[in-house]
Enzyme design. Structure first.
Site, PDB file in Angstrom:
ATOM      1  CB  SER A   1      20.235 -26.304 -32.959  1.00 35.21           C
ATOM      2  OG  SER A   1      21.357 -27.128 -33.138  1.00 35.21           O
TER       3      SER A   1
ATOM      4  CE1 TYR B   1      21.122 -29.048 -40.943  1.00 31.80           C
ATOM      5  CE2 TYR B   1      21.235 -31.116 -39.741  1.00 31.80           C
ATOM      6  CZ  TYR B   1      20.573 -29.946 -40.050  1.00 31.80           C
ATOM      7  OH  TYR B   1      19.364 -29.661 -39.452  1.00 31.80           O
TER       8      TYR B   1
ATOM      9  CE  LYS C   1      20.485 -26.619 -38.339  1.00 30.73           C
ATOM     10  NZ  LYS C   1      19.543 -25.491 -38.311  1.00 30.73           N
TER      11      LYS C   1
HETATM   12  P1  NAP Z   1      11.885 -27.428 -44.646  1.00 30.20           P
HETATM   13  O1  NAP Z   1      10.466 -27.856 -44.693  1.00 30.20           O
HETATM   14  O2  NAP Z   1      12.766 -27.702 -45.832  1.00 30.20           O
HETATM   15  O3  NAP Z   1      11.928 -25.876 -44.278  1.00 30.20           O
HETATM   16  C1  NAP Z   1      13.105 -25.105 -44.397  1.00 30.20           C
HETATM   17  C2  NAP Z   1      12.718 -23.680 -44.574  1.00 30.20           C
HETATM   18  O4  NAP Z   1      13.928 -22.889 -44.656  1.00 30.20           O
HETATM   19  C3  NAP Z   1      11.944 -23.443 -45.885  1.00 30.20           C
HETATM   20  O5  NAP Z   1      10.918 -22.523 -45.631  1.00 30.20           O
HETATM   21  C4  NAP Z   1      13.007 -22.836 -46.787  1.00 30.20           C
HETATM   22  O6  NAP Z   1      12.496 -21.975 -47.788  1.00 30.20           O
HETATM   23  C5  NAP Z   1      13.769 -22.030 -45.764  1.00 30.20           C
HETATM   24  N1  NAP Z   1      15.027 -21.526 -46.313  1.00 30.20           N
HETATM   25  C6  NAP Z   1      16.043 -22.197 -46.854  1.00 30.20           C
HETATM   26  N2  NAP Z   1      16.996 -21.339 -47.263  1.00 30.20           N
HETATM   27  C7  NAP Z   1      16.544 -20.087 -46.982  1.00 30.20           C
HETATM   28  C8  NAP Z   1      17.038 -18.771 -47.151  1.00 30.20           C
HETATM   29  N3  NAP Z   1      18.216 -18.523 -47.749  1.00 30.20           N
HETATM   30  N4  NAP Z   1      16.293 -17.708 -46.691  1.00 30.20           N
HETATM   31  C9  NAP Z   1      15.092 -17.911 -46.099  1.00 30.20           C
HETATM   32  N5  NAP Z   1      14.561 -19.140 -45.952  1.00 30.20           N
HETATM   33  C10 NAP Z   1      15.277 -20.197 -46.373  1.00 30.20           C
HETATM   34  O7  NAP Z   1      12.627 -28.152 -43.425  1.00 30.20           O
HETATM   35  P2  NAP Z   1      12.366 -28.098 -41.837  1.00 30.20           P
HETATM   36  O8  NAP Z   1      12.608 -29.488 -41.375  1.00 30.20           O
HETATM   37  O9  NAP Z   1      11.105 -27.422 -41.505  1.00 30.20           O
HETATM   38  O10 NAP Z   1      13.623 -27.205 -41.395  1.00 30.20           O
HETATM   39  C11 NAP Z   1      13.501 -26.082 -40.526  1.00 30.20           C
HETATM   40  C12 NAP Z   1      14.716 -26.072 -39.602  1.00 30.20           C
HETATM   41  O11 NAP Z   1      14.703 -27.258 -38.798  1.00 30.20           O
HETATM   42  C13 NAP Z   1      16.062 -26.042 -40.311  1.00 30.20           C
HETATM   43  O12 NAP Z   1      16.919 -25.126 -39.645  1.00 30.20           O
HETATM   44  C14 NAP Z   1      16.575 -27.465 -40.139  1.00 30.20           C
HETATM   45  O13 NAP Z   1      17.983 -27.522 -40.149  1.00 30.20           O
HETATM   46  C15 NAP Z   1      16.006 -27.829 -38.792  1.00 30.20           C
HETATM   47  N6  NAP Z   1      15.882 -29.254 -38.503  1.00 30.20           N
HETATM   48  C16 NAP Z   1      15.120 -30.083 -39.276  1.00 30.20           C
HETATM   49  C17 NAP Z   1      15.038 -31.445 -38.967  1.00 30.20           C
HETATM   50  C18 NAP Z   1      14.222 -32.415 -39.776  1.00 30.20           C
HETATM   51  O14 NAP Z   1      14.508 -33.636 -39.739  1.00 30.20           O
HETATM   52  N7  NAP Z   1      13.213 -31.980 -40.490  1.00 30.20           N
HETATM   53  C19 NAP Z   1      15.714 -31.954 -37.857  1.00 30.20           C
HETATM   54  C20 NAP Z   1      16.474 -31.088 -37.076  1.00 30.20           C
HETATM   55  C21 NAP Z   1      16.533 -29.741 -37.405  1.00 30.20           C
HETATM   56  P3  NAP Z   1      12.295 -22.428 -49.336  1.00 30.20           P
HETATM   57  O15 NAP Z   1      10.954 -23.105 -49.376  1.00 30.20           O
HETATM   58  O16 NAP Z   1      12.330 -21.137 -50.085  1.00 30.20           O
HETATM   59  O17 NAP Z   1      13.441 -23.348 -49.663  1.00 30.20           O
END
Ligand code: NAP
Length: 276
Positions: free
Chosen positions: A132, A146, A150
């Protein structure tokens, strides 16, 4: 036998870091991504099996699960990590853009979970870990869409958890704060670029831009490690604990949300987000 974890969205960010960490701990890792040519962030390890899974494509979900079980012989933990942020003024976002946000962040996680549950039920064990966000507990300005995705993920996980307890299956939530080291913020920019600008919101946009500008640099420098460790704890602690909130940046606001009255919470958040 080594335990096996299936993770969605392992091309970058938390997903790739989690895959590498579990592999280093001796786990078998089914590292899934929608484009398997984007596997460069994964360590080269015999413990990591890369396969294609797009959470918007039900057939690819079923196929990745079958391939993963055929490769390693089991799946013990599933991490629904794939997701992205559609940030901007709500009124600027089209129905289609919002639908896609929910298709990935909510229905994608639901479809992966529905696909693995018959297997987990037959084993009378299994752990589902849903990634989340602090935005799953707090409605942030410019992130209402967003946040709503979540919140939906959290409400669903919390309710689902009760249904699964008697079957030996656990469902858990990780609530990261901001992490600048992932691909998340650059994708936010891309998604938000397509939104219409409505001039009436310009004074608010200018003011909230200053608020968020002032927050830059407040994210935990080691946020990725903290999130990965929390996922590992959730997978291995053997408890039915629901929520893990590993980063410090969102603790004050989460504390206000969960440990103070609604009035105190609103006064606190108004003081952060609204013009003085
Ligand atoms: P990220 O580096 O952009 O990674 C997101 C991943 O999700 C990428 O591998 C992306 O693949 C994949 N994705 C997107 N759409 C998809 C789909 N339709 N099918 C399969 N994979 C898909 O960002 P992250 O920060 O690691 O995010 C991971 C999780 O953490 C997310 O759920 C995000 O909401 C959550 N989150 C992030 C933060 C933050 O500040 N970074 C904070 C709180 C929560 P592609 O490379 O193909 O796009």
């Amino acid at each position: 036998m080594n335990k096996t974890i299936l993770i969605t969205g392992t091309s970058s960010g938390f997903g790739a870091a989690t895959a590498n960490y579990f592999a280093a701990k001796g786990w078998n890792v089914i590292a899934t991504m929608r484009d398997t040519t984007k596997n460069g962030n994964l360590e080269k390890s015999g413990n990591i099996f890369v396969t294609q899974l797009d959470v918007q494509d039900k057939n690819s979900i079923d196929k990745a699960i079958v391939e993963g079980i055929n490769h390693f012989g089991s799946i013990d933990v599933v991490v629904n990590n794939a997701g992205y942020g559609l940030f901007g003024i709500f009124e600027s976002a089209s129905r289609e853009a919002i639908q896609t946000q929910f298709d990935v962040n909510v229905f994608g996680a639901m479809d992966v979970t529905r696909a693995i549950l018959p297997y987990f039920r037959s084993n009378r064990s299994g752990t589902i870990i849903n990634i989340s966000s602090g935005a799953g507990a707090i409605g942030f300005p410019m992130a209402s869409v967003y946040s709503s995705s979540k919140f939906a993920l959290e409400g669903w996980t919390e309710g689902l958890r009760y249904e699964l307890v008697s079957l030996g299956i656990t469902a858990k939530i990780i609530e990261p704060g901001g992490a600048m080291q992932t691909g998340f913020m650059s994708r936010v920019g891309g998604e938000s670029a397509g939104l219409n600008l409505i001039e009436d919101y310009l004074p608010f946009l200018e003011q909230i831009g200053k608020v968020y500008g002032g927050m830059q640099g407040t994210a935990d420098a080691d946020a990725v490690e903290k999130v990965v460790h929390a996922i590992y704890e959730a997978a291995t602690d053997g408890t039915d604990r629901l929520r893990y909130s590993p980063t410090d940046d969102i603790k004050p606001i989460l504390n206000a949300r969960r440990n103070t009255s609604e009035e105190e919470y609103q006064t606190f958040t108004n003081s952060i987000f609204l013009a003085k």
